[in-house]
Scaffold this motif. Structure first.
Motif, PDB file in Angstrom:
ATOM      1  N   GLY A  39      16.010 -22.513  11.061  1.00  0.00           N
ATOM      2  CA  GLY A  39      15.500 -21.550  10.099  1.00  0.00           C
ATOM      3  C   GLY A  39      15.198 -22.157   8.746  1.00  0.00           C
ATOM      4  N   MET A  40      14.349 -21.465   7.993  1.00  0.00           N
ATOM      5  CA  MET A  40      14.018 -21.832   6.617  1.00  0.00           C
ATOM      6  C   MET A  40      14.186 -20.587   5.744  1.00  0.00           C
ATOM      7  SD  MET A  40      10.738 -24.330   7.304  1.00  0.00           S
ATOM      8  CE  MET A  40      10.182 -23.428   8.742  1.00  0.00           C
ATOM      9  N   TYR A  41      15.086 -20.670   4.791  1.00  0.00           N
ATOM     10  CA  TYR A  41      15.459 -19.522   3.954  1.00  0.00           C
ATOM     11  C   TYR A  41      14.931 -19.700   2.546  1.00  0.00           C
ATOM     12  CZ  TYR A  41      18.818 -16.822   1.037  1.00  0.00           C
ATOM     13  OH  TYR A  41      19.420 -15.999   0.104  1.00  0.00           O
ATOM     14  N   MET A  42      14.202 -18.698   2.057  1.00  0.00           N
ATOM     15  CA  MET A  42      13.751 -18.639   0.669  1.00  0.00           C
ATOM     16  C   MET A  42      14.340 -17.377   0.048  1.00  0.00           C
ATOM     17  SD  MET A  42       9.771 -19.876   0.323  1.00  0.00           S
ATOM     18  CE  MET A  42       9.132 -18.453   1.173  1.00  0.00           C
ATOM     19  N   PRO A  43      15.318 -17.490  -0.824  1.00  0.00           N
ATOM     20  CA  PRO A  43      15.896 -16.281  -1.421  1.00  0.00           C
ATOM     21  C   PRO A  43      14.967 -15.597  -2.412  1.00  0.00           C
ATOM     22  CG  PRO A  43      16.923 -18.249  -2.325  1.00  0.00           C
ATOM     23  CD  PRO A  43      16.045 -18.706  -1.210  1.00  0.00           C
ATOM     24  N   SER A  44      13.992 -16.343  -2.951  1.00  0.00           N
ATOM     25  CA  SER A  44      13.079 -15.744  -3.925  1.00  0.00           C
ATOM     26  C   SER A  44      11.668 -16.267  -3.684  1.00  0.00           C
ATOM     27  CB  SER A  44      13.512 -16.067  -5.359  1.00  0.00           C
ATOM     28  OG  SER A  44      12.600 -15.520  -6.303  1.00  0.00           O
ATOM     29  N   ALA A  45      10.751 -15.339  -3.405  1.00  0.00           N
ATOM     30  CA  ALA A  45       9.361 -15.713  -3.167  1.00  0.00           C
ATOM     31  C   ALA A  45       8.453 -14.603  -3.675  1.00  0.00           C
ATOM     32  CB  ALA A  45       9.114 -15.963  -1.685  1.00  0.00           C
ATOM     33  N   SER A  46       7.347 -15.002  -4.271  1.00  0.00           N
ATOM     34  CA  SER A  46       6.346 -14.038  -4.707  1.00  0.00           C
ATOM     35  C   SER A  46       5.327 -13.882  -3.586  1.00  0.00           C
ATOM     36  CB  SER A  46       5.660 -14.518  -5.995  1.00  0.00           C
ATOM     37  OG  SER A  46       4.652 -13.611  -6.394  1.00  0.00           O
ATOM     38  N   MET A  47       5.305 -12.698  -2.984  1.00  0.00           N
ATOM     39  CA  MET A  47       4.494 -12.461  -1.795  1.00  0.00           C
ATOM     40  C   MET A  47       3.275 -11.608  -2.122  1.00  0.00           C
ATOM     41  SD  MET A  47       5.277  -9.551   0.780  1.00  0.00           S
ATOM     42  CE  MET A  47       3.973  -8.893   1.803  1.00  0.00           C
ATOM     43  N   LYS A  48       2.136 -11.964  -1.497  1.00  0.00           N
ATOM     44  CA  LYS A  48       0.918 -11.199  -1.710  1.00  0.00           C
ATOM     45  C   LYS A  48       0.061 -11.256  -0.446  1.00  0.00           C
ATOM     46  CE  LYS A  48      -2.798 -10.531  -5.096  1.00  0.00           C
ATOM     47  NZ  LYS A  48      -3.444 -11.048  -6.322  1.00  0.00           N
ATOM     48  N   ALA A  49      -0.651 -10.154  -0.176  1.00  0.00           N
ATOM     49  CA  ALA A  49      -1.537 -10.111   0.986  1.00  0.00           C
ATOM     50  C   ALA A  49      -2.556 -11.239   0.905  1.00  0.00           C
ATOM     51  CB  ALA A  49      -2.248  -8.763   1.054  1.00  0.00           C
ATOM     52  N   ASP A  50      -2.841 -11.835   2.055  1.00  0.00           N
ATOM     53  CA  ASP A  50      -3.765 -12.970   2.125  1.00  0.00           C
ATOM     54  C   ASP A  50      -5.024 -12.551   2.874  1.00  0.00           C
ATOM     55  OD1 ASP A  50      -4.863 -15.485   1.992  1.00  0.00           O
ATOM     56  OD2 ASP A  50      -3.609 -16.341   3.564  1.00  0.00           O
ATOM     57  N   GLY A  51      -5.950 -11.921   2.142  1.00  0.00           N
ATOM     58  CA  GLY A  51      -7.206 -11.495   2.743  1.00  0.00           C
ATOM     59  C   GLY A  51      -7.092 -10.175   3.494  1.00  0.00           C
TER      60      GLY A  51
ATOM     61  N   GLY B 154       0.804  -1.216   0.000  1.00  0.00           N
ATOM     62  CA  GLY B 154       0.000   0.000   0.000  1.00  0.00           C
ATOM     63  C   GLY B 154       0.836   1.265   0.000  1.00  0.00           C
ATOM     64  N   TRP B 155       0.165   2.384   0.173  1.00  0.00           N
ATOM     65  CA  TRP B 155       0.831   3.687   0.153  1.00  0.00           C
ATOM     66  C   TRP B 155       0.085   4.629   1.095  1.00  0.00           C
ATOM     67  CZ3 TRP B 155      -1.934   1.347  -3.622  1.00  0.00           C
ATOM     68  CH2 TRP B 155      -3.134   1.949  -4.032  1.00  0.00           C
ATOM     69  N   GLU B 156       0.756   5.680   1.507  1.00  0.00           N
ATOM     70  CA  GLU B 156       0.160   6.630   2.435  1.00  0.00           C
ATOM     71  C   GLU B 156      -0.421   7.834   1.692  1.00  0.00           C
ATOM     72  OE1 GLU B 156       1.965   7.214   6.532  1.00  0.00           O
ATOM     73  OE2 GLU B 156       3.715   6.491   5.425  1.00  0.00           O
TER      74      GLU B 156
ATOM     75  N   LYS C 107      -4.204  11.141   7.412  1.00  0.00           N
ATOM     76  CA  LYS C 107      -3.230  10.133   7.019  1.00  0.00           C
ATOM     77  C   LYS C 107      -3.833   8.733   7.150  1.00  0.00           C
ATOM     78  CE  LYS C 107       0.281  12.870   6.220  1.00  0.00           C
ATOM     79  NZ  LYS C 107       0.884  12.975   4.867  1.00  0.00           N
ATOM     80  N   GLY C 108      -3.263   7.810   6.406  1.00  0.00           N
ATOM     81  CA  GLY C 108      -3.693   6.421   6.480  1.00  0.00           C
ATOM     82  C   GLY C 108      -2.983   5.613   5.415  1.00  0.00           C
ATOM     83  N   VAL C 109      -3.066   4.293   5.521  1.00  0.00           N
ATOM     84  CA  VAL C 109      -2.471   3.397   4.534  1.00  0.00           C
ATOM     85  C   VAL C 109      -3.542   3.008   3.529  1.00  0.00           C
ATOM     86  CG1 VAL C 109      -1.353   1.168   4.157  1.00  0.00           C
ATOM     87  CG2 VAL C 109      -0.780   2.520   6.179  1.00  0.00           C
ATOM     88  N   VAL C 110      -3.290   3.317   2.268  1.00  0.00           N
ATOM     89  CA  VAL C 110      -4.238   3.014   1.197  1.00  0.00           C
ATOM     90  C   VAL C 110      -3.841   1.698   0.543  1.00  0.00           C
ATOM     91  CG1 VAL C 110      -5.284   3.850  -0.943  1.00  0.00           C
ATOM     92  CG2 VAL C 110      -4.520   5.487   0.794  1.00  0.00           C
ATOM     93  N   MET C 111      -4.816   0.842   0.279  1.00  0.00           N
ATOM     94  CA  MET C 111      -4.571  -0.421  -0.412  1.00  0.00           C
ATOM     95  C   MET C 111      -5.607  -0.610  -1.498  1.00  0.00           C
ATOM     96  SD  MET C 111      -5.917  -3.079   2.525  1.00  0.00           S
ATOM     97  CE  MET C 111      -6.179  -4.438   1.412  1.00  0.00           C
ATOM     98  N   SER C 112      -5.243  -1.341  -2.532  1.00  0.00           N
ATOM     99  CA  SER C 112      -6.165  -1.583  -3.640  1.00  0.00           C
ATOM    100  C   SER C 112      -7.048  -2.788  -3.333  1.00  0.00           C
ATOM    101  CB  SER C 112      -5.387  -1.821  -4.931  1.00  0.00           C
ATOM    102  OG  SER C 112      -4.687  -3.046  -4.859  1.00  0.00           O
ATOM    103  N   LEU C 113      -8.073  -2.996  -4.145  1.00  0.00           N
ATOM    104  CA  LEU C 113      -8.937  -4.165  -3.973  1.00  0.00           C
ATOM    105  C   LEU C 113      -8.171  -5.458  -4.208  1.00  0.00           C
ATOM    106  CD1 LEU C 113     -12.213  -2.963  -5.748  1.00  0.00           C
ATOM    107  CD2 LEU C 113     -11.866  -3.336  -3.293  1.00  0.00           C
TER     108      LEU C 113
END
Length: 234
Positions: free
Chosen positions: A178-190, A139-141, A149-155
């Protein structure tokens, strides 16, 4: 002959008792030559505490893993995500990879093939600060100083590529895993979840292969690195 055998047996038993009192692992027979596996009670691990470190995609681990202990705020490009849920710990999920047996005209089950597989980890942050929420929801402010002020997020928040390390700590053995992932595609979950003790802000990260990790013996690319307790130094 029997007297000697009895003496030898007693000596072996006493040696075993002394080893047990000293905390030394013993075996009734030599370890097999195949994979060299064996019982190691000291390798039992209870993840009583933990945290998650995040960094830009393909960020390498620090040479000294003690810089990624749960008490550390971060090092270099690595940042500690902070407080995460104790009720919903980071959880790994694997989808696909089903086996299919292939017959030849001559022989049934001549070969086995496997479907493509995806692996992901779900994380629940419980920190309701602007920096954390902007990271999770991409998101963005509000930029206008004259407006609230606030954090804006898209649908549908856009994904982002990150590196991450999930670190857990066992106070019973004072050890880390530990568990290391050097590359992961991350996205908000709900959306934020208000049903637990703390508000939870979840995201899911799908693992991707990365050449940051050493290639396998047949040239295959790695996607994870498991960081066992002996690799952490304090």
């Amino acid at each position: 002959m029997k007297k000697n055998e009895g003496s030898d047996t007693k000596a072996i038993e006493e040696e075993g008792i002394e080893a047990a009192e000293a905390g030394i692992e013993t075996r009734d027979d030599p370890a097999p030559a195949g994979f060299g596996l064996g019982t190691n009670s000291k390798a039992l691990f209870q993840p009583k505490r933990g945290t998650v470190f995040v960094a830009p995609k393909d960020t390498e681990l620090p040479t000294d893993l003690s810089k990624l202990l749960i008490s550390c705020e971060g090092t270099g490009a690595w940042s500690n995500l902070g407080h995460t849920s104790a009720d919903n710990l980071p959880s790994w999920d694997s989808d696909g990879g089903d086996a299919t047996s292939k017959d030849s005209w001559k022989t049934p089950g001549a070969r086995t093939t496997y479907d493509a597989k995806t692996v992901s980890v779900s994380v629940k942050s419980i920190q309701a600060d602007a920096k954390t929420l902007k990271f999770i929801y991409n998101g963005w402010e509000q930029a206008d100083p004259a407006k609230p002020k606030g954090v804006v997020m898209s649908l549908d928040p856009a994904p982002r590529d990150i590196a991450m390390v999930v670190v857990s700590y066992d106070p019973g053995t004072d050890s880390n895993f530990g568990m290391y992932m050097p590359s992961a595609s991350m996205k908000a979950d709900g959306m934020p979840d208000l049903s637990s003790d703390f508000v939870e802000f979840g995201f899911k990260a799908n693992a991707q292969s990365s050449n940051v990790l050493p290639a396998g013996p047949n040239g295959q690319e790695g996607a994870f690195m498991l960081l066992t307790p002996e690799y952490f130094t304090v």
